[in-house]
Design a protein around this motif. Structure first.
Motif, mmCIF file in Angstrom:
data_model
loop_
_atom_site.group_PDB
_atom_site.id
_atom_site.type_symbol
_atom_site.label_atom_id
_atom_site.label_comp_id
_atom_site.label_asym_id
_atom_site.label_seq_id
_atom_site.Cartn_x
_atom_site.Cartn_y
_atom_site.Cartn_z
ATOM 1 N N THR A 162 0.838 -1.198 0.000
ATOM 2 C CA THR A 162 0.000 0.000 0.000
ATOM 3 C C THR A 162 0.872 1.247 0.000
ATOM 4 O O THR A 162 1.916 1.284 0.651
ATOM 5 C CB THR A 162 -0.904 0.027 1.249
ATOM 6 N N CYS A 163 0.404 2.254 -0.705
ATOM 7 C CA CYS A 163 1.006 3.587 -0.689
ATOM 8 C C CYS A 163 -0.065 4.566 -0.221
ATOM 9 O O CYS A 163 -1.123 4.671 -0.846
ATOM 10 C CB CYS A 163 1.504 3.971 -2.079
ATOM 11 N N VAL A 164 0.205 5.241 0.875
ATOM 12 C CA VAL A 164 -0.693 6.273 1.387
ATOM 13 C C VAL A 164 0.110 7.564 1.389
ATOM 14 O O VAL A 164 1.113 7.669 2.077
ATOM 15 C CB VAL A 164 -1.181 5.936 2.817
ATOM 16 N N HIS A 165 -0.325 8.510 0.598
ATOM 17 C CA HIS A 165 0.413 9.769 0.449
ATOM 18 C C HIS A 165 -0.603 10.884 0.206
ATOM 19 O O HIS A 165 -1.519 10.709 -0.592
ATOM 20 C CB HIS A 165 1.385 9.652 -0.723
ATOM 21 N N PRO A 166 -0.444 12.017 0.856
ATOM 22 C CA PRO A 166 -1.438 13.087 0.692
ATOM 23 C C PRO A 166 -1.509 13.692 -0.709
ATOM 24 O O PRO A 166 -2.489 14.345 -1.045
ATOM 25 C CB PRO A 166 -1.018 14.133 1.724
ATOM 26 N N PHE A 167 -0.511 13.453 -1.551
ATOM 27 C CA PHE A 167 -0.497 14.064 -2.877
ATOM 28 C C PHE A 167 -1.059 13.160 -3.976
ATOM 29 O O PHE A 167 -1.063 13.542 -5.142
ATOM 30 C CB PHE A 167 0.921 14.525 -3.236
ATOM 31 N N ILE A 168 -1.548 11.968 -3.633
ATOM 32 C CA ILE A 168 -2.121 11.081 -4.655
ATOM 33 C C ILE A 168 -3.336 11.735 -5.302
ATOM 34 O O ILE A 168 -3.482 11.731 -6.528
ATOM 35 C CB ILE A 168 -2.479 9.707 -4.066
ATOM 36 N N ALA A 169 -4.207 12.316 -4.493
ATOM 37 C CA ALA A 169 -5.406 12.966 -5.042
ATOM 38 C C ALA A 169 -5.029 14.130 -5.951
ATOM 39 O O ALA A 169 -5.628 14.303 -7.025
ATOM 40 C CB ALA A 169 -6.316 13.434 -3.916
ATOM 41 N N ASP A 170 -4.041 14.928 -5.554
ATOM 42 C CA ASP A 170 -3.586 16.050 -6.388
ATOM 43 C C ASP A 170 -3.038 15.544 -7.722
ATOM 44 O O ASP A 170 -3.285 16.145 -8.770
ATOM 45 C CB ASP A 170 -2.502 16.858 -5.664
ATOM 46 N N LEU A 171 -2.297 14.456 -7.655
ATOM 47 C CA LEU A 171 -1.740 13.864 -8.869
ATOM 48 C C LEU A 171 -2.855 13.432 -9.819
ATOM 49 O O LEU A 171 -2.810 13.707 -11.023
ATOM 50 C CB LEU A 171 -0.865 12.661 -8.493
ATOM 51 N N CYS A 172 -3.879 12.804 -9.272
ATOM 52 C CA CYS A 172 -5.016 12.354 -10.096
ATOM 53 C C CYS A 172 -5.784 13.543 -10.675
ATOM 54 O O CYS A 172 -6.231 13.496 -11.821
ATOM 55 C CB CYS A 172 -5.931 11.452 -9.282
ATOM 56 N N GLU A 173 -5.925 14.602 -9.898
ATOM 57 C CA GLU A 173 -6.594 15.811 -10.402
ATOM 58 C C GLU A 173 -5.806 16.428 -11.548
ATOM 59 O O GLU A 173 -6.389 16.874 -12.543
ATOM 60 C CB GLU A 173 -6.771 16.822 -9.279
ATOM 61 N N ARG A 174 -4.483 16.456 -11.419
ATOM 62 C CA ARG A 174 -3.651 17.008 -12.499
ATOM 63 C C ARG A 174 -3.763 16.132 -13.743
ATOM 64 O O ARG A 174 -3.824 16.634 -14.872
ATOM 65 C CB ARG A 174 -2.202 17.133 -12.049
ATOM 66 N N ALA A 175 -3.819 14.822 -13.554
ATOM 67 C CA ALA A 175 -3.994 13.908 -14.690
ATOM 68 C C ALA A 175 -5.322 14.169 -15.391
ATOM 69 O O ALA A 175 -5.396 14.161 -16.619
ATOM 70 C CB ALA A 175 -3.913 12.460 -14.204
ATOM 71 N N ALA A 176 -6.361 14.427 -14.613
ATOM 72 C CA ALA A 176 -7.674 14.719 -15.202
ATOM 73 C C ALA A 176 -7.631 16.023 -15.991
ATOM 74 O O ALA A 176 -8.205 16.118 -17.074
ATOM 75 C CB ALA A 176 -8.734 14.791 -14.110
ATOM 76 N N SER A 177 -6.937 17.028 -15.463
ATOM 77 C CA SER A 177 -6.852 18.316 -16.166
ATOM 78 C C SER A 177 -6.068 18.192 -17.472
ATOM 79 O O SER A 177 -6.255 18.991 -18.383
ATOM 80 C CB SER A 177 -6.223 19.382 -15.262
ATOM 81 N N GLN A 178 -5.201 17.173 -17.563
ATOM 82 C CA GLN A 178 -4.436 16.932 -18.792
ATOM 83 C C GLN A 178 -5.118 15.885 -19.686
ATOM 84 O O GLN A 178 -4.550 15.468 -20.689
ATOM 85 C CB GLN A 178 -3.015 16.480 -18.440
ATOM 86 N N HIS A 179 -6.311 15.460 -19.280
ATOM 87 C CA HIS A 179 -7.111 14.496 -20.059
ATOM 88 C C HIS A 179 -6.372 13.184 -20.314
ATOM 89 O O HIS A 179 -6.489 12.601 -21.402
ATOM 90 C CB HIS A 179 -7.573 15.111 -21.372
ATOM 91 N N LEU A 180 -5.632 12.713 -19.310
ATOM 92 C CA LEU A 180 -4.943 11.433 -19.449
ATOM 93 C C LEU A 180 -5.986 10.304 -19.383
ATOM 94 O O LEU A 180 -6.859 10.315 -18.524
ATOM 95 C CB LEU A 180 -3.892 11.271 -18.361
ATOM 96 N N PRO A 181 -5.903 9.336 -20.291
ATOM 97 C CA PRO A 181 -6.986 8.365 -20.452
ATOM 98 C C PRO A 181 -7.174 7.374 -19.304
ATOM 99 O O PRO A 181 -8.268 6.827 -19.164
ATOM 100 C CB PRO A 181 -6.623 7.625 -21.739
ATOM 101 N N LEU A 182 -6.171 7.116 -18.489
ATOM 102 C CA LEU A 182 -6.362 6.183 -17.376
ATOM 103 C C LEU A 182 -6.315 6.910 -16.034
ATOM 104 O O LEU A 182 -7.300 6.938 -15.310
ATOM 105 C CB LEU A 182 -5.320 5.064 -17.421
ATOM 106 N N LEU A 183 -5.193 7.480 -15.726
ATOM 107 C CA LEU A 183 -5.046 8.146 -14.424
ATOM 108 C C LEU A 183 -6.013 9.313 -14.274
ATOM 109 O O LEU A 183 -6.464 9.625 -13.175
ATOM 110 C CB LEU A 183 -3.605 8.618 -14.246
ATOM 111 N N GLY A 184 -6.387 9.916 -15.372
ATOM 112 C CA GLY A 184 -7.327 11.032 -15.335
ATOM 113 C C GLY A 184 -8.745 10.643 -14.943
ATOM 114 O O GLY A 184 -9.561 11.497 -14.634
#
Length: 99
Positions: free
Chosen positions: A17-39
């Motif tokens: 398991t990886c628990v890190h406070p920046f995972i959600a931020d990373l996923c939000e940035r992926a969504a803003s870049q329209h990445l097909p999986l992580l986004g």
């Protein structure tokens, strides 16, 4: 709590398991870049990636690491280590576990 990332077996057992406070931020940035999986990681439920999908997910993660702050780069490297575990063993999944 936020999003965590896990390596799970086909039976649902959690191997890492990886628990890190920046995972959600990373996923939000992926969504803003329209990445097909992580986004499209669901922040409120499980999003599961199999070994085949890692061929797309890993380059997405690497591209995000290139333009990220130190904290986000750290979480990318932790997730990439989990992805390597999934690649090495059959019947493993990379699971983004939403809050």
């Amino acid at each position: 709590m936020g999003i965590s990332v896990q390596v799970r077996t086909f039976t649902g057992a959690v191997e890492a398991t990886c628990v890190h406070p920046f995972i959600a931020d990373l996923c939000e940035r992926a969504a803003s870049q329209h990445l097909p999986l992580l986004g499209y990681v669901d922040p409120y439920d499980d999003t599961v990636f199999n070994r085949s999908q890692l061929r797309v997910l890993i380059p997405e993660l690497r591209s995000l690491a290139d333009g990220s702050a130190t904290e986000e780069a750290e979480v990318v490297h932790e997730i990439l280590a989990l992805a390597a575990q999934v690649e090495r063993k059959a019947h493993r999944y990379l699971v983004f576990n939403g809050d």
